[in-house]
Motif scaffolding. Structure first.
Motif, PDB file in Angstrom:
ATOM      1  N   PRO A 106       0.836  -1.207   0.000  1.00  0.00           N
ATOM      2  CA  PRO A 106       0.000   0.000   0.000  1.00  0.00           C
ATOM      3  C   PRO A 106       0.872   1.259   0.000  1.00  0.00           C
ATOM      4  CG  PRO A 106       0.199  -0.841   2.219  1.00  0.00           C
ATOM      5  CD  PRO A 106       0.910  -1.825   1.343  1.00  0.00           C
ATOM      6  N   PRO A 107       0.285   2.417  -0.356  1.00  0.00           N
ATOM      7  CA  PRO A 107       1.063   3.652  -0.342  1.00  0.00           C
ATOM      8  C   PRO A 107       1.352   4.107   1.093  1.00  0.00           C
ATOM      9  CG  PRO A 107      -1.236   4.103  -0.877  1.00  0.00           C
ATOM     10  CD  PRO A 107      -1.088   2.617  -0.823  1.00  0.00           C
ATOM     11  N   VAL A 108       2.628   4.168   1.448  1.00  0.00           N
ATOM     12  CA  VAL A 108       3.038   4.586   2.787  1.00  0.00           C
ATOM     13  C   VAL A 108       4.131   5.637   2.650  1.00  0.00           C
ATOM     14  CG1 VAL A 108       3.907   3.867   5.044  1.00  0.00           C
ATOM     15  CG2 VAL A 108       2.517   2.282   3.682  1.00  0.00           C
ATOM     16  N   SER A 109       3.990   6.733   3.389  1.00  0.00           N
ATOM     17  CA  SER A 109       4.967   7.811   3.364  1.00  0.00           C
ATOM     18  C   SER A 109       5.590   7.982   4.737  1.00  0.00           C
ATOM     19  CB  SER A 109       4.304   9.133   2.945  1.00  0.00           C
ATOM     20  OG  SER A 109       3.666   9.012   1.698  1.00  0.00           O
ATOM     21  N   ALA A 110       6.892   8.300   4.750  1.00  0.00           N
ATOM     22  CA  ALA A 110       7.599   8.573   6.002  1.00  0.00           C
ATOM     23  C   ALA A 110       8.142   9.996   5.954  1.00  0.00           C
ATOM     24  CB  ALA A 110       8.734   7.576   6.207  1.00  0.00           C
ATOM     25  N   LEU A 111       8.123  10.654   7.110  1.00  0.00           N
ATOM     26  CA  LEU A 111       8.613  12.036   7.207  1.00  0.00           C
ATOM     27  C   LEU A 111       9.520  12.165   8.415  1.00  0.00           C
ATOM     28  CD1 LEU A 111       6.701  15.379   6.868  1.00  0.00           C
ATOM     29  CD2 LEU A 111       7.880  14.873   9.014  1.00  0.00           C
ATOM     30  N   HIS A 112      10.633  12.855   8.218  1.00  0.00           N
ATOM     31  CA  HIS A 112      11.533  13.207   9.314  1.00  0.00           C
ATOM     32  C   HIS A 112      11.857  14.692   9.154  1.00  0.00           C
ATOM     33  CE1 HIS A 112      15.657  12.686  11.503  1.00  0.00           C
ATOM     34  NE2 HIS A 112      14.695  13.008  12.345  1.00  0.00           N
ATOM     35  N   ALA A 113      11.588  15.464  10.186  1.00  0.00           N
ATOM     36  CA  ALA A 113      11.861  16.898  10.157  1.00  0.00           C
ATOM     37  C   ALA A 113      12.546  17.291  11.452  1.00  0.00           C
ATOM     38  CB  ALA A 113      10.565  17.689   9.988  1.00  0.00           C
ATOM     39  N   THR A 114      13.591  18.119  11.339  1.00  0.00           N
ATOM     40  CA  THR A 114      14.322  18.532  12.535  1.00  0.00           C
ATOM     41  C   THR A 114      14.661  20.011  12.473  1.00  0.00           C
ATOM     42  OG1 THR A 114      16.458  17.908  11.554  1.00  0.00           O
ATOM     43  CG2 THR A 114      15.360  16.248  12.904  1.00  0.00           C
ATOM     44  N   ILE A 150       8.577  12.936  13.532  1.00  0.00           N
ATOM     45  CA  ILE A 150       8.651  11.645  12.850  1.00  0.00           C
ATOM     46  C   ILE A 150       7.222  11.212  12.542  1.00  0.00           C
ATOM     47  CG2 ILE A 150       9.412   9.248  12.953  1.00  0.00           C
ATOM     48  CD1 ILE A 150      11.433  10.109  15.103  1.00  0.00           C
ATOM     49  N   TRP A 151       6.913  11.083  11.263  1.00  0.00           N
ATOM     50  CA  TRP A 151       5.588  10.639  10.847  1.00  0.00           C
ATOM     51  C   TRP A 151       5.730   9.437   9.932  1.00  0.00           C
ATOM     52  CZ3 TRP A 151       2.310  15.501   9.102  1.00  0.00           C
ATOM     53  CH2 TRP A 151       2.154  16.367  10.189  1.00  0.00           C
ATOM     54  N   CYS A 152       4.829   8.508  10.072  1.00  0.00           N
ATOM     55  CA  CYS A 152       4.729   7.383   9.143  1.00  0.00           C
ATOM     56  C   CYS A 152       3.249   7.133   8.932  1.00  0.00           C
ATOM     57  CB  CYS A 152       5.411   6.146   9.730  1.00  0.00           C
ATOM     58  SG  CYS A 152       5.421   4.732   8.612  1.00  0.00           S
ATOM     59  N   GLN A 153       2.779   7.331   7.709  1.00  0.00           N
ATOM     60  CA  GLN A 153       1.339   7.181   7.527  1.00  0.00           C
ATOM     61  C   GLN A 153       0.984   6.494   6.224  1.00  0.00           C
ATOM     62  OE1 GLN A 153       0.059  11.264   8.012  1.00  0.00           O
ATOM     63  NE2 GLN A 153      -0.124  11.572   5.823  1.00  0.00           N
ATOM     64  N   GLN A 154      -0.093   5.749   6.333  1.00  0.00           N
ATOM     65  CA  GLN A 154      -0.655   5.003   5.212  1.00  0.00           C
ATOM     66  C   GLN A 154      -2.007   5.614   4.897  1.00  0.00           C
ATOM     67  OE1 GLN A 154      -0.974   0.808   5.952  1.00  0.00           O
ATOM     68  NE2 GLN A 154      -2.339   0.441   4.220  1.00  0.00           N
ATOM     69  N   CYS A 155      -2.159   6.126   3.693  1.00  0.00           N
ATOM     70  CA  CYS A 155      -3.390   6.833   3.305  1.00  0.00           C
ATOM     71  C   CYS A 155      -4.303   5.878   2.575  1.00  0.00           C
ATOM     72  CB  CYS A 155      -3.054   8.011   2.401  1.00  0.00           C
ATOM     73  SG  CYS A 155      -1.692   9.003   3.006  1.00  0.00           S
ATOM     74  N   VAL A 156      -5.442   5.588   3.253  1.00  0.00           N
ATOM     75  CA  VAL A 156      -6.290   4.530   2.648  1.00  0.00           C
ATOM     76  C   VAL A 156      -7.802   4.710   2.734  1.00  0.00           C
ATOM     77  CG1 VAL A 156      -4.668   2.618   2.774  1.00  0.00           C
ATOM     78  CG2 VAL A 156      -6.005   3.221   4.776  1.00  0.00           C
ATOM     79  N   ASN A 214      -3.775   5.798   8.622  1.00  0.00           N
ATOM     80  CA  ASN A 214      -3.206   5.000   9.699  1.00  0.00           C
ATOM     81  C   ASN A 214      -1.745   5.384   9.886  1.00  0.00           C
ATOM     82  OD1 ASN A 214      -5.509   3.351  10.139  1.00  0.00           O
ATOM     83  ND2 ASN A 214      -5.010   2.232   8.272  1.00  0.00           N
ATOM     84  N   GLY A 215      -1.260   5.176  11.088  1.00  0.00           N
ATOM     85  CA  GLY A 215       0.153   5.401  11.298  1.00  0.00           C
ATOM     86  C   GLY A 215       0.433   6.167  12.572  1.00  0.00           C
ATOM     87  N   LYS A 216       1.709   6.399  12.780  1.00  0.00           N
ATOM     88  CA  LYS A 216       2.182   7.002  14.017  1.00  0.00           C
ATOM     89  C   LYS A 216       2.799   8.354  13.726  1.00  0.00           C
ATOM     90  CE  LYS A 216       5.206   5.785  17.916  1.00  0.00           C
ATOM     91  NZ  LYS A 216       6.157   4.770  18.418  1.00  0.00           N
ATOM     92  N   ARG A 217       2.461   9.335  14.579  1.00  0.00           N
ATOM     93  CA  ARG A 217       3.045  10.663  14.463  1.00  0.00           C
ATOM     94  C   ARG A 217       3.644  11.048  15.803  1.00  0.00           C
ATOM     95  NH1 ARG A 217      -0.962  14.707  11.127  1.00  0.00           N
ATOM     96  NH2 ARG A 217      -0.731  13.732   9.084  1.00  0.00           N
ATOM     97  N   GLN A 218       4.862  11.546  15.767  1.00  0.00           N
ATOM     98  CA  GLN A 218       5.521  11.998  16.990  1.00  0.00           C
ATOM     99  C   GLN A 218       6.114  13.377  16.779  1.00  0.00           C
ATOM    100  OE1 GLN A 218       8.548   9.126  18.002  1.00  0.00           O
ATOM    101  NE2 GLN A 218       7.165   7.961  19.306  1.00  0.00           N
ATOM    102  N   LEU A 219       5.918  14.239  17.769  1.00  0.00           N
ATOM    103  CA  LEU A 219       6.588  15.521  17.839  1.00  0.00           C
ATOM    104  C   LEU A 219       7.427  15.503  19.107  1.00  0.00           C
ATOM    105  CD1 LEU A 219       7.190  18.510  17.250  1.00  0.00           C
ATOM    106  CD2 LEU A 219       5.018  19.076  18.372  1.00  0.00           C
ATOM    107  N   LYS A 220       8.752  15.662  18.957  1.00  0.00           N
ATOM    108  CA  LYS A 220       9.647  15.609  20.107  1.00  0.00           C
ATOM    109  C   LYS A 220      10.244  16.985  20.365  1.00  0.00           C
ATOM    110  CE  LYS A 220      10.953  10.749  19.558  1.00  0.00           C
ATOM    111  NZ  LYS A 220      12.074   9.785  19.535  1.00  0.00           N
ATOM    112  N   LEU A 221      10.026  17.497  21.586  1.00  0.00           N
ATOM    113  CA  LEU A 221      10.690  18.712  22.042  1.00  0.00           C
ATOM    114  C   LEU A 221      11.890  18.244  22.859  1.00  0.00           C
ATOM    115  CD1 LEU A 221       7.574  20.843  23.098  1.00  0.00           C
ATOM    116  CD2 LEU A 221       8.645  20.606  20.831  1.00  0.00           C
ATOM    117  N   LEU A 222      13.024  18.101  22.183  1.00  0.00           N
ATOM    118  CA  LEU A 222      14.176  17.427  22.772  1.00  0.00           C
ATOM    119  C   LEU A 222      14.729  18.157  23.995  1.00  0.00           C
ATOM    120  CD1 LEU A 222      15.947  16.450  19.435  1.00  0.00           C
ATOM    121  CD2 LEU A 222      14.468  15.023  20.859  1.00  0.00           C
TER     122      LEU A 222
END
Length: 301
Positions: free
Chosen positions: A66-74, A83-89, A93-101
């Motif tokens: 299936p079509p799945v996209s990953a994103l990393h932004a810093t 960090i995002w990983c999502q499947q558009c259907v 679906n997928g996991k999204r995280q925003l980290k304030l390090l």
């Protein structure tokens, strides 16, 4: 220029104020989806690398079926990581995280669903429930995205309602209400004070078109490079050439697939490691800690 909603998330000293900023930023990531024929069908390994000020963003198409996209932004200056990983259907679906390090906080969230309608008129909209949770500060938010009913007799177009509450006690601290393409107002449940936490016009206004700052640094997998001939044909209204170019890109992908299968090879992403649980939900981790500055930039002004 458009308001920098992401940087705000790290600037407030109060955990509550940071959480409110994360909620507002999460709402700001929505855009009115466009319904219609889309000739761009992301190919496996296609990337998009772009920078705006100190924020560097890298996306990779990590699965085609299936079509799945990953994103990393810093943002090294603000010590922010996405960090995002999502499947558009149509359900995202997928996991999204925003980290304030620098704060030691991780915000986990999901995405609303993409609602596709054919009747009574074709269109798409965002719908469903979103939960944002930060274990480190003990807060969570519940957002509900609404839309008009089938015949447009009930509901509010592009509405969002929700609340922020303490995870341990489930006590509501704030309630918010509005429309994600206009304004969102928040009410303090203790004092009754009303505050506008999101104004779409401020966020959208002044956003600039990305420009190529370093042509030599653009990867061959960059979306603009992969689809350059197709884009040029569309702008010339040369539909025959556009169709020919699209078919050429897709046929090249089929050739590469046949070649991998003949060698017994499995395609591996360049920038992410992948896992997939028993429910079919994908997760991704970036290979590198920081995203480097991109050859394509979005000007601030």
């Amino acid at each position: 220029m458009g308001t920098d909603m992401l940087s705000r998330c790290n600037q407030a000293d109060s955990p509550v104020d940071r959480f409110i900023s994360v909620v507002a930023w999460n709402i700001s990531t929505l855009r009115p989806p466009i319904f219609g024929f889309v000739p761009y069908n992301p190919i496996l390994g296609e990337t998009h690398h772009v920078s705006r000020a100190n924020l560097n963003v890298l996306l990779e198409q990590i699965s085609h079926h299936p079509p799945v996209s990953a994103l990393h932004a810093t943002d090294e200056k603000q010590k922010i990581q996405l960090i995002w990983c999502q499947q558009c259907v149509p359900k995202f679906n997928g996991k999204r995280q925003l980290k304030l390090l620098s704060r030691g906080e991780t915000y986990e969230m999901n995405s609303p669903n993409l609602l596709i309608r054919i009747l009574p008129t074709p269109g798409v909209d965002w719908d469903g429930d979103v939960r944002i949770r930060c274990p480190e500060n003990g807060l969570e938010a519940e957002l509900h995205y609404g839309h008009k009913s089938f015949l447009g007799l009930r509901g509010s177009h592009r509405s969002v309602k929700g609340k922020i509450l303490e995870t341990s006690t489930k006590r509501t601290l704030f309630e918010f209400n509005g429309n994600w393409d206009r304004t969102i107002t928040m009410k303090d449940d203790t004092s009754g004070k009303l505050t506008v936490i999101y104004n779409a016009e401020e966020v959208y206004s002044g956003l600039k078109t990305p420009i190529v700052n370093d042509l030599q640094g653009v990867r061959s997998t960059e979306s603009a490079a992969v689809w350059s001939e197709l884009s040029e044909a569309l702008m010339r209204h040369d539909w025959e050439k556009a169709n020919e170019t699209k078919n050429a890109v897709e046929e090249k992908q089929r050739e590469l697939l046949r070649e991998r299968e003949s060698k017994g090879e499995t395609w591996v992403p360049q920038h992410f490691t992948l896992t997939r649980n028993k429910d079919g939900v994908w997760d991704c981790l970036p290979i590198h800690q920081w995203v480097p500055p991109a050859p394509i930039i979005v000007p601030l002004s």
